[in-house]
Design a protein around this motif. Structure first.
Motif, PDB file in Angstrom:
ATOM      1  N   ILE A 179       3.153  -4.353   0.117  1.00 24.48           N
ATOM      2  CA  ILE A 179       3.854  -5.323  -0.732  1.00 24.48           C
ATOM      3  C   ILE A 179       3.126  -6.671  -0.609  1.00 24.48           C
ATOM      4  O   ILE A 179       3.008  -7.214   0.492  1.00 24.48           O
ATOM      5  N   VAL A 230      10.533 -10.135  -9.413  1.00 25.00           N
ATOM      6  CA  VAL A 230       9.106  -9.979  -9.099  1.00 25.00           C
ATOM      7  C   VAL A 230       8.797  -8.551  -8.637  1.00 25.00           C
ATOM      8  O   VAL A 230       7.945  -7.864  -9.212  1.00 25.00           O
ATOM      9  N   LEU A 231       9.492  -8.102  -7.608  1.00 19.37           N
ATOM     10  CA  LEU A 231       9.196  -6.765  -7.098  1.00 19.37           C
ATOM     11  C   LEU A 231       9.724  -5.685  -8.052  1.00 19.37           C
ATOM     12  O   LEU A 231       9.124  -4.616  -8.187  1.00 19.37           O
ATOM     13  N   GLU A 232      10.838  -5.987  -8.708  1.00 21.83           N
ATOM     14  CA  GLU A 232      11.403  -5.016  -9.654  1.00 21.83           C
ATOM     15  C   GLU A 232      10.378  -4.708 -10.750  1.00 21.83           C
ATOM     16  O   GLU A 232      10.236  -3.560 -11.168  1.00 21.83           O
ATOM     17  N   SER A 233       9.641  -5.744 -11.183  1.00 26.19           N
ATOM     18  CA  SER A 233       8.689  -5.512 -12.269  1.00 26.19           C
ATOM     19  C   SER A 233       7.514  -4.663 -11.782  1.00 26.19           C
ATOM     20  O   SER A 233       6.731  -4.155 -12.563  1.00 26.19           O
ATOM     21  N   ASP A 234       7.406  -4.500 -10.476  1.00 23.73           N
ATOM     22  CA  ASP A 234       6.348  -3.671  -9.910  1.00 23.73           C
ATOM     23  C   ASP A 234       6.888  -2.290  -9.503  1.00 23.73           C
ATOM     24  O   ASP A 234       6.276  -1.591  -8.687  1.00 23.73           O
ATOM     25  N   GLY A 235       8.085  -1.983  -9.984  1.00 25.17           N
ATOM     26  CA  GLY A 235       8.631  -0.650  -9.750  1.00 25.17           C
ATOM     27  C   GLY A 235       9.521  -0.507  -8.527  1.00 25.17           C
ATOM     28  O   GLY A 235       9.957   0.596  -8.200  1.00 25.17           O
ATOM     29  N   TRP A 236       9.773  -1.605  -7.833  1.00 29.01           N
ATOM     30  CA  TRP A 236      10.597  -1.515  -6.624  1.00 29.01           C
ATOM     31  C   TRP A 236      12.079  -1.631  -6.966  1.00 29.01           C
ATOM     32  O   TRP A 236      12.452  -2.397  -7.857  1.00 29.01           O
ATOM     33  N   ARG A 261      10.580   2.344  -3.248  1.00 30.75           N
ATOM     34  CA  ARG A 261       9.763   2.736  -4.399  1.00 30.75           C
ATOM     35  C   ARG A 261       9.130   4.075  -4.068  1.00 30.75           C
ATOM     36  O   ARG A 261       8.510   4.213  -3.000  1.00 30.75           O
TER      37      ARG A 261
END
Ligand code: 1PR
Length: 549
Positions: free
Chosen positions: A103, A161-167, A185
């Protein structure tokens, strides 16, 4: 039983995690070499203490690369506490040591200007994707459940931020700071809290991870009423000692005198209020947020390794999934055969038997005296320093046994005085709090403020603040003492001594900034249950954790 691989690379209470894994139907296989990581199906990386120390240990042992490969291969991986933090790029706790870098963010220290640090207690893990219409959760986490956290550093939450990366992200809020409580994830699950110490809610998360149940839809009742934030911690304390027939019993004194005062036994036998393991389980099921055992006669006439408290911890930790603290006799010791046993080894025995924290009493007073004699210099050799260094400050509680000394005016003593609202019978309205050792039997020339400041400097993580004047009185906590101690340190304080009714807990949380409150006699005598205290606090508008079944 199916198995999970567990990496045991740092000091800590690994026993609780093993107990929790067994409880949900899995067996543990230990990862001892980097080769073992390659053979692991499901892998759990626990971690407590210092980020830099944990990561360097992993690096030194050659584990980092195999762990990275395990994750990249898409095999199930769970990181707990520092094990979650290891997934990040690095941490403010040690800028020179890199994390796994899965991350691309850094771990930061909590701001301690307006709150206690470490953050200790039961807080949320609310899925940022959940709202009142979309109730999806990951790894069994529930927005209405509470989880046990203990840490000074965390990953700050930046919405989206992390949600947009699939988390998938679940957060908790401490003071004004929202941070990552859990994250997932694909094959990765990380929990900043300790699922093995988070009661049924934590066991559910471990079970879901081991079963591969990543996503669930939650029914409306598991979402309604969710409230982010740290709950008010209620602790049940068991003073344990051998009675005159040699049995270990839970006892309770008045101002530390545990002998019967009335009835046929007056002045004679030690008050016997029940069996330690059974009572600990009862309080856990009533919703106690932690259980503390104080061995008030330490290990008399018995080899240290055979002390019955070890067996009590072993048995309790099999069924009680909240933090367990053990106090009494944590100091450099000479065993019955003359062998010198350092405090760190004594503590290690307790951690290995299921304790999460040790509580240092008398020895902390002597260490503080030495600290001031040396001009506020740390020796590095004290029980507090050695245990804190090895296990992390969150594992070291200092139990303080002060009593009031009245004076006419502040100039009459070199010690820090307060003006009290409760003058004594001589009309004296100033007092200072004198520290005692050996269960209150001996007073020392050091005040409570000096003591707590010294032990904070040595690396204590929390103060268990008793008060001999109030102990067993059922008259409520000593609010003046608690305010004075809270004003002098940053580490959390557990208010203790004097609780007689649930309203006393509401009072101490309303009128002081204490971080937790502890009761003993009122629970042991069966006058009130822990759940009644929680219900009362809830009625008064405090956030509490209720026992989940
Ligand atoms: O000095 O490191 O061996 O530790 C000894 C430990 O045992 C210390 O934590 C000390 O507080 C404790 N202790 C020693 N003697 C007694 C005694 O009672 N004779 N008990 C004793 C201390 C105090 C609280 C109690 C609260 C709440 N017990 O833990 O549970 O006062 O009681 P209440 O709610 O009924 O008022 P070392």
């Amino acid at each position: 039983m199916p198995t999970v691989h567990l990496l045991d690379y740092v000091a800590g209470n690994i026993r609780s995690l093993v107990n929790a894994i067994n409880q949900v139907g899995y067996d543990v296989e230990w990862v001892k070499t980097p080769e073992d990581v390659k053979n692991a199906g499901k892998l759990i990386l626990p971690g407590v203490g210092h980020f830099g120390h944990c990561l360097s240990q992993l690096d030194k042992g050659g584990f980092l690369e195999p762990i990275r490969q395990h994750i990249e291969a898409g095999k199930p991986f769970m990181g707990i506490c520092v094990g979650l933090q290891a997934l990040f790029q690095g941490s403010e706790e040690d800028n020179n040591v890199p994390g796994l870098g899965v991350i691309p963010m850094r771990i930061q220290k909590f701001n301690d200007t307006s709150k206690s640090v470490p953050h200790i207690g039961w807080n949320s893990a609310i899925n940022t994707g959940s709202d009142d219409t979309k109730n999806e959760s990951f790894y069994g986490l529930r927005p209405t459940s509470k989880y046990y956290y203990v840490h000074s550093y965390a990953a700050p939450y930046n919405p989206g931020v992390l949600e947009s990366d699939g988390w998938s992200v679940a957060t908790a809020t401490y003071g004004e700071e929202e941070f990552i409580g859990a994250i997932s994830r694909g094959n990765i699950f990380g929990a900043q809290f300790h699922p093995e110490k988070s009661g049924v809610a934590g066991l559910r998360a471990i079970h879901a991870f081991l079963n591969g149940d990543q996503f669930q839809s939650l029914s409306q009742d598991l979402v309604t009423g969710k409230e982010n934030g740290l709950t008010r911690r209620v602790i049940a304390c068991l003073d344990v000692r051998t009675n005159d027939s040699g049995d270990l019993v839970v006892t309770k004194g008045d101002q530390y005198d545990v002998r019967e005062k009335s009835g046929a036994d007056a002045g004679g036998s030690v008050r016997n209020l029940g069996k330690p393991v059974d009572m600990a389980k009862k309080y856990y099921e009533q919703g106690a947020d932690e259980v503390t055992f104080l061995n008030i006669t330490s290990f008399r006439n018995c080899p240290i390794a055979d002390t019955p408290m070890l067996e009590i911890l072993r048995r309790t930790s099999e069924t009680v999934f909240v933090p367990l603290t053990i106090g009494g006799g944590i100091k450099d010791t000479v065993d019955t055969d003359g062998t010198r046993v350092p405090a760190l080894d004594v503590a290690t025995m307790y951690f290995k038997s299921g304790a999460d924290k040790v509580s240092v009493g008398s020895d902390s007073v002597f260490a503080a005296e030495d600290y001031y004699r040396a001009g506020e210099k740390l020796s590095g050799q004290t029980a507090i320093e050695t245990i804190s260094k090895a296990y992390g400050k969150q594992a070291v509680v200092v139990s303080v046994d002060p009593k009031r000394v009245y004076v006419d005016k502040p100039e009459d003593t070199p010690h820090h005085t307060i003006k009290t609202q409760f003058p004594n019978s001589n009309g004296q309205s100033f007092c200072w709090y004198q520290c005692t050792v050996k269960g209150g039997r001996e007073t020392r020339d050091i005040d409570v403020r000096q003591l707590v400041q010294a032990v904070e400097a040595m690396g204590a993580g929390e103060i268990l603040l008793n008060c001999i004047d109030k102990d067993g009185s059922n008259a409520g906590f000593d609010l003046e003492l608690i305010r004075d101690v809270k004003a002098s340190i940053k580490i959390p304080v557990i208010a203790s001594s004097g609780a007689g009714v649930p309203a006393h807990f509401a009072e101490v949380f309303n009128k002081t900034t204490t971080d937790a409150a502890l009761g003993a006699g009122m629970f042991h005598r069966g006058e009130y249950t822990v759940s009644q205290v929680k219900d009362h606090l809830q009625t008064e508008g405090f956030l509490v954790r209720q026992f989940e079944t």
